[in-house]
Motif scaffolding. Structure first.
Motif, PDB file in Angstrom:
ATOM      1  N   SER A 130     -13.156  -5.985   2.190  1.00  0.00           N
ATOM      2  CA  SER A 130     -11.928  -6.641   2.654  1.00  0.00           C
ATOM      3  C   SER A 130     -10.790  -5.763   2.193  1.00  0.00           C
ATOM      4  O   SER A 130     -10.475  -5.258   1.190  1.00  0.00           O
ATOM      5  CB  SER A 130     -11.726  -8.004   1.914  1.00  0.00           C
ATOM      6  OG  SER A 130     -10.499  -8.407   2.082  1.00  0.00           O
ATOM      7  N   GLN A 131     -10.058  -5.325   3.503  1.00  0.00           N
ATOM      8  CA  GLN A 131      -8.765  -4.525   3.086  1.00  0.00           C
ATOM      9  C   GLN A 131      -7.646  -5.345   2.246  1.00  0.00           C
ATOM     10  O   GLN A 131      -7.043  -4.725   1.591  1.00  0.00           O
ATOM     11  CB  GLN A 131      -8.395  -3.626   4.457  1.00  0.00           C
ATOM     12  CG  GLN A 131      -7.204  -3.059   4.299  1.00  0.00           C
ATOM     13  CD  GLN A 131      -7.261  -1.759   3.510  1.00  0.00           C
ATOM     14  OE1 GLN A 131      -8.416  -1.123   3.517  1.00  0.00           O
ATOM     15  NE2 GLN A 131      -6.430  -1.576   2.620  1.00  0.00           N
ATOM     16  N   ALA A 132      -7.836  -6.452   2.808  1.00  0.00           N
ATOM     17  CA  ALA A 132      -6.683  -7.493   1.957  1.00  0.00           C
ATOM     18  C   ALA A 132      -6.849  -7.595   0.422  1.00  0.00           C
ATOM     19  O   ALA A 132      -5.919  -7.238  -0.075  1.00  0.00           O
ATOM     20  CB  ALA A 132      -6.845  -8.872   2.576  1.00  0.00           C
ATOM     21  N   LEU A 133      -8.265  -7.595   0.055  1.00  0.00           N
ATOM     22  CA  LEU A 133      -8.253  -7.478  -1.418  1.00  0.00           C
ATOM     23  C   LEU A 133      -7.959  -6.358  -2.021  1.00  0.00           C
ATOM     24  O   LEU A 133      -7.800  -6.168  -3.076  1.00  0.00           O
ATOM     25  CB  LEU A 133      -9.807  -8.104  -1.522  1.00  0.00           C
ATOM     26  CG  LEU A 133     -10.249  -9.530  -1.729  1.00  0.00           C
ATOM     27  CD1 LEU A 133     -11.597  -9.841  -2.069  1.00  0.00           C
ATOM     28  CD2 LEU A 133      -9.340 -10.142  -3.045  1.00  0.00           C
ATOM     29  N   LYS A 134      -8.436  -5.178  -1.280  1.00  0.00           N
ATOM     30  CA  LYS A 134      -8.189  -3.958  -1.649  1.00  0.00           C
ATOM     31  C   LYS A 134      -6.742  -3.594  -1.916  1.00  0.00           C
ATOM     32  O   LYS A 134      -6.276  -2.941  -2.771  1.00  0.00           O
ATOM     33  CB  LYS A 134      -8.660  -2.876  -0.744  1.00  0.00           C
ATOM     34  CG  LYS A 134      -8.440  -1.444  -1.360  1.00  0.00           C
ATOM     35  CD  LYS A 134      -8.935  -0.181  -0.380  1.00  0.00           C
ATOM     36  CE  LYS A 134      -8.869   0.877  -0.856  1.00  0.00           C
ATOM     37  NZ  LYS A 134      -9.198   1.934   0.260  1.00  0.00           N
TER      38      LYS A 134
END
Length: 196
Positions: A130-134
Motif C-alpha cells: 500500500s502506497q497510502a500506508l507507506k
C-alpha cells in the motif's frame, strides 16, 4: 480476500486509531502547556499533532485507499501559518515564554513513540503493498523531526535560559509543516504499490 490480508488490514486500522489517539494526547498536552507557558514551540507541535489526528482518522477510515486529501493538506498549511505568526510575533516583541520541564517530557516521549509507530506502519505498508500506508509512515517519521526541534527549543529555553530559543523553534517548524501540506496537494491521488 485472504485471511492474512484481512489480518494486516485490521492491524493497519488499529494502528491508525492508536496513532490518532497518541497525536490527540500530544495535542491536549501541548494545548495545556501553551496555556501555562505561552510557548510557541509547544503550540506549533500541538497544531501539527491536531492535523495529524485528522490525517490518522482519515487513514483508519480508508486503509485500502488514499488517505491524503485537500482538507488534511489545507490543515497543515493553516497550522504552519499560525506557527509562523506565533514564532515571529514573539521574537519581534521580545517576549519570553515561561520555561517548563513538561515541554521536554512531551518532546522526549514523542521522540521515543513516533519512530516505533512509523516503523510498524512501514511493515504494514509492505505487507499490504500500500502506497497510502507507506506515505503515512513517512509522514509519521517526519513528526520525529518536530519532536527533536521541540526538544532543542525547550532545552534552550528551560536549560540555558535563552528565551529566544523557543520562538525560533516554532519558526524552524513552520516550513516543515507547510511542506507537508504542499506535498499532500502535489501527490494527491497517486496510487502505487510498495515493493519493499
Amino acid at each position: 480476500m485472504s485471511d492474512d490480508r484481512q489480518t494486516w488490514i485490521r492491524h493497519s486500522f488499529y494502528l491508525a486509531l492508536f496513532t490518532a489517539f497518541f497525536h490527540s494526547l500530544q495535542f491536549t498536552a501541548s494545548l495545556a502547556l501553551w496555556m501555562r507557558t505561552k510557548s510557541p514551540a509547544i503550540m506549533s507541535f500541538g497544531l501539527d499533532a491536531f492535523v495529524s489526528v485528522v490525517a490518522a482518522l482519515v487513514l483508519a477510515n480508508r486503509i485500502q485507499r488514499e488517505w491524503r486529501n485537500r482538507f488534511v493538506a489545507y490543515g497543515y498549511m493553516a497550522a504552519s501559518a499560525v506557527v509562523f505568526y506565533l514564532g515571529a510575533s514573539m521574537l519581534w516583541n521580545r517576549q519570553r515564554p515561561v520555561p517548563s520541564v513538561l515541554n521536554l517530557v512531551v518532546a522526549a516521549v514523542s521522540m521515543l513513540v513516533i519512530p516505533i509507530i512509523g516503523s510498524y506502519m512501514k511493515v504494514l505498508a509492505v505487507e499490504l503493498r500500500s502506497q497510502a500506508l507507506k506515505s503515512a509512515a513517512i509522514f509519521t517519521f517526519g513528526n520525529s523531526y518536530l519532536s527533536m526541534v521541540l526538544l532543542i527549543a525547550s532545552l534552550l529555553n528551560y536549560g540555558m535560559n535563552l528565551g529566544w530559543g523557543d520562538p525560533l523553534g516554532a519558526l524552524v517548524m513552520f516550513p516543515f509543516m507547510a511542506q507537508k501540506g504542499i506535498q499532500i496537494l502535489l501527490e494527491e491521488g497517486k496510487h502505487e504499490y510498495v515493493e519493499d
